[in-house]
Scaffold this active site. Structure first.
Site, PDB file in Angstrom:
ATOM      1  N   GLU A  74      -2.750   0.703  -0.230  1.00 50.88           N
ATOM      2  CA  GLU A  74      -2.364   1.026   1.154  1.00 50.88           C
ATOM      3  C   GLU A  74      -1.906  -0.222   1.910  1.00 50.88           C
ATOM      4  OE1 GLU A  74      -4.722   3.548   3.618  1.00 50.88           O
ATOM      5  OE2 GLU A  74      -5.201   4.938   2.002  1.00 50.88           O
ATOM      6  N   ASP A 134      -8.083   2.425  -5.951  1.00 50.22           N
ATOM      7  CA  ASP A 134      -8.785   3.475  -5.216  1.00 50.22           C
ATOM      8  C   ASP A 134      -8.493   4.754  -5.989  1.00 50.22           C
ATOM      9  OD1 ASP A 134      -9.698   5.462  -3.576  1.00 50.22           O
ATOM     10  OD2 ASP A 134      -8.529   4.884  -1.821  1.00 50.22           O
ATOM     11  N   ASN A 161     -10.188   7.594  -5.705  1.00 49.47           N
ATOM     12  CA  ASN A 161     -10.610   8.770  -4.945  1.00 49.47           C
ATOM     13  C   ASN A 161     -11.510   9.683  -5.776  1.00 49.47           C
ATOM     14  OD1 ASN A 161      -9.652   8.828  -2.145  1.00 49.47           O
ATOM     15  ND2 ASN A 161      -7.607   8.625  -3.053  1.00 49.47           N
TER      16      ASN A 161
END
Length: 608
Positions: free
Chosen positions: A349, A495, A497
């Protein structure tokens, strides 16, 4: 040569442009000082520009066709030289300066204006007026306009934008954003000042210093004290709180210096106090030693997801609005990343603009080179590596959906997924990407490593989508680490998730996932796509299974991992995560003391 009457009196040469400072090691002397005529000529553009200053403060900026004969451009300059005087004369005909009657020549007729020469010289020879503008306006040429002479500087280093952070925090690096033309960031010169206060006289500018006098603004009564900082970044101290800062930047290209630009910002605000990373930095005060790598994985929270009205009202309502501003969070992030002294950083991100304008140059100043892979137009993945430890050999990035749809390697998986067209379409609509970089150790060239970085689909019900994405990712990593570079070990960060109880984590750690796993129906029966998957890697989570790496209002869990090849690396040190009290001091993350809703994973790895 062009001669037009009446212009000589209007020319003094130029208002003194901000000449590059030439101290020891600067440019060779050019002889007597001469004003500058700046020419911007880019081959891909149809026109060039010529800019120089007149004696009365007027600045002439001409746009001329590059293929036009020089004579026409000189004629236009001559015509411009007359515009000012003629306009002033027309206002009060018959009047001189101060409104007094102007003497007339005999017979009541004004005297004939004295002609003015406009010519371009090169090595004391006139340049042919038939020459093309693009060929005539070269470095070292001299533009003559009457008695004034201008040294031509073609495409000199230039600043097209200079911006300080909107928020300046004590204890956090202030990193300016630059836009340069014909310049190199490493060749630019910087000088930082702080607003002076009573008692700072010994630090304040010396008005006799020509370097200061050159840049002083007659309309700004502020007195400035030199901080002594000459780097691009400046970290304000507690003593700077309440004061404004000023940055002077002079662009350079390694040989020449361009015009300086100054910018003020602030005042400096007090820092956020104790931060969750402070105790962690005590463990990373020393860099990792030889034959070791300090690895970091961190979702840094893209601005697109942090500073919108929806984010403020729904995602992070507990966070002070000013702490969600991009410049505030970037200041905290730079402070945090610098303190870890990592050799390998895998970030998710990452805002595209933040990477290019702030993170890449800021980390480069600390010896880290950066790679960026966009996921969406505004954000993506970034991998940084310490250049004196690792040498980049190759990049093999892919968009996971594109690879699944288009590459023959993934055709069997796609055919199994296509048994449920709804599930297939859901997977192929996702924008997740995989960043894969191959490095060679500079300490031991026989050692190579495949570093992967990703950010899998976010939706809580997207378990089967993440399983497919992971299968594609591992197959691609295997191709790189086994086929292209046989036998090199893998570090896989991101990441994901996925908590430790999910099918995706089980698949990575155990090497297989059964077709009856509950995650194959994570979106419901309509999208069920049962299948079994396997991979051949032996991976483990270097930082174990923390209670959480993501802590927001309504959810906390472990979503981030640094997966390592068990046969190639051993974990020498895991930097403990912040305590629960530190994380929840301001209820949840992000906060005034932490820039992201995730927590960085940091560990020291040793080659076996």
């Amino acid at each position: 040569m062009w001669r037009l009457p009446g212009a000589r009196a209007a020319l003094r040469g130029a208002v003194r442009a901000a000449e590059p400072r030439r101290r020891g090691g600067g440019e060779a002397k050019r002889g007597p000082a001469m004003e500058r005529a700046v020419v911007r000529c880019v081959p891909s553009e149809a026109t060039l520009s010529v800019s120089f200053a007149m004696a009365d403060g007027r600045r002439r900026n001409l746009q001329r066709d590059q293929s036009e004969p020089l004579g026409r451009a000189l004629g236009r300059i001559a015509a411009h030289a007359l515009k000012g005087p003629r306009k002033r004369g027309a206002k009060g005909q018959g009047q001189g300066q101060g409104g007094k009657a102007r003497p007339e020549a005999a017979g009541g007729v004004d005297p004939e204006p004295e002609p003015v020469a406009v010519r371009l010289w090169l090595r004391d020879e006139p340049v042919s007026e038939a020459a093309r503008n693009a060929d005539a306006w070269v470095d070292g040429a001299v533009l003559q306009v009457g008695g004034a002479r201008y040294r031509v500087e073609r495409n000199p280093p230039a600043l097209t934008e200079l911006r300080l952070p909107r928020v300046l925090l004590a204890g956090c690096p202030a990193w300016p954003r630059l836009r340069l033309e014909f310049a190199q960031p490493d060749a630019c010169r910087f000088r930082w000042f702080r607003e002076a206060r009573p008692g700072d006289d010994d630090e304040a500018h010396d008005p006799r210093d020509p370097d200061d006098r050159d840049q002083d603004d007659d309309h700004d009564p502020t007195r400035w004290a030199d901080t002594g900082e000459r780097g691009r970044a400046y970290t304000p101290s507690d003593a700077d709180v309440g004061r404004r800062l000023k940055l002077r930047c002079t662009p350079g290209d390694g040989q020449r210096l361009g015009e300086s630009l100054e910018l003020c910002g602030g005042p400096v605000q007090a820092g956020p106090g104790a931060c969750p990373c402070d105790a962690r930095h005590l463990r990373t005060r020393r860099p990792a030693g030889p034959a070791r790598l300090r690895a970091l994985s961190y979702n840094v929270l893209a601005d697109a997801y942090a500073s919108s009205d929806f984010a403020r009202a729904s995602l992070f309502p507990y966070c002070a609005p000013h702490a969600l501003e991009p410049d505030y969070r970037l200041s905290l992030l730079l402070r945090e990343l610098n303190g870890y002294r990592a050799d390998l950083l895998c970030l998710q991100e990452v805002d595209r603009a933040a990477f290019h304008d702030v993170l890449a140059p800021a980390l480069a100043a600390r010896g880290l080179d950066g790679l960026f892979r966009p996921k969406r137009p505004q954000e993506g993945l970034a991998t940084f590596f310490r250049a004196d430890k690792l040498r980049l050999l190759a990049q093999h990035d892919v968009a996971l959906a594109d690879a699944l749809r288009d590459h023959p390697r993934h055709r069997p998986l796609l055919e199994r997924l296509a048994r449920n067209p709804l599930a297939r379409d859901q997977v192929l609509r996702r924008s997740s990407v995989l960043q894969v970089s191959v490095f060679q150790s500079t300490e031991d060239p026989s050692k190579k490593i495949c570093v992967a970085n990703t950010h899998l689909y976010w939706h809580p019900k997207g378990g089967y989508i993440r399983l497919i994405q992971m299968a594609v990712a591992l197959a691609h990593i295997k191709h790189v680490s086994c086929d292209l570079y046989p036998g090199i070990p893998v570090i896989f960060c991101g990441d994901f998730n996925s908590t430790p109880s999910t099918g995706t984590y089980h698949f990575v750690i155990n090497g297989s996932i059964a077709e009856d796993h509950e995650d194959w129906a994570s979106y419901g029966e309509e999208e069920r796509c049962n299948m079994s998957l396997t991979h051949s890697f032996k991976l483990k989570s270097a930082c174990g299974e923390p209670a959480y790496t993501n802590y927001v209002g309504g959810f906390h869990g472990c979503l981030d991992y640094i997966f390592i090849d068990m046969d190639a690396f051993e974990v020498e040190q895991v930097i403990p995560l912040p305590s629960h009290e530190e994380v929840t001091t301001h209820q949840a993350l992000p906060s005034v003391s932490h820039p992201s809703d995730h927590i960085a994973l940091v560990c020291d790895l040793k080659w076996k």
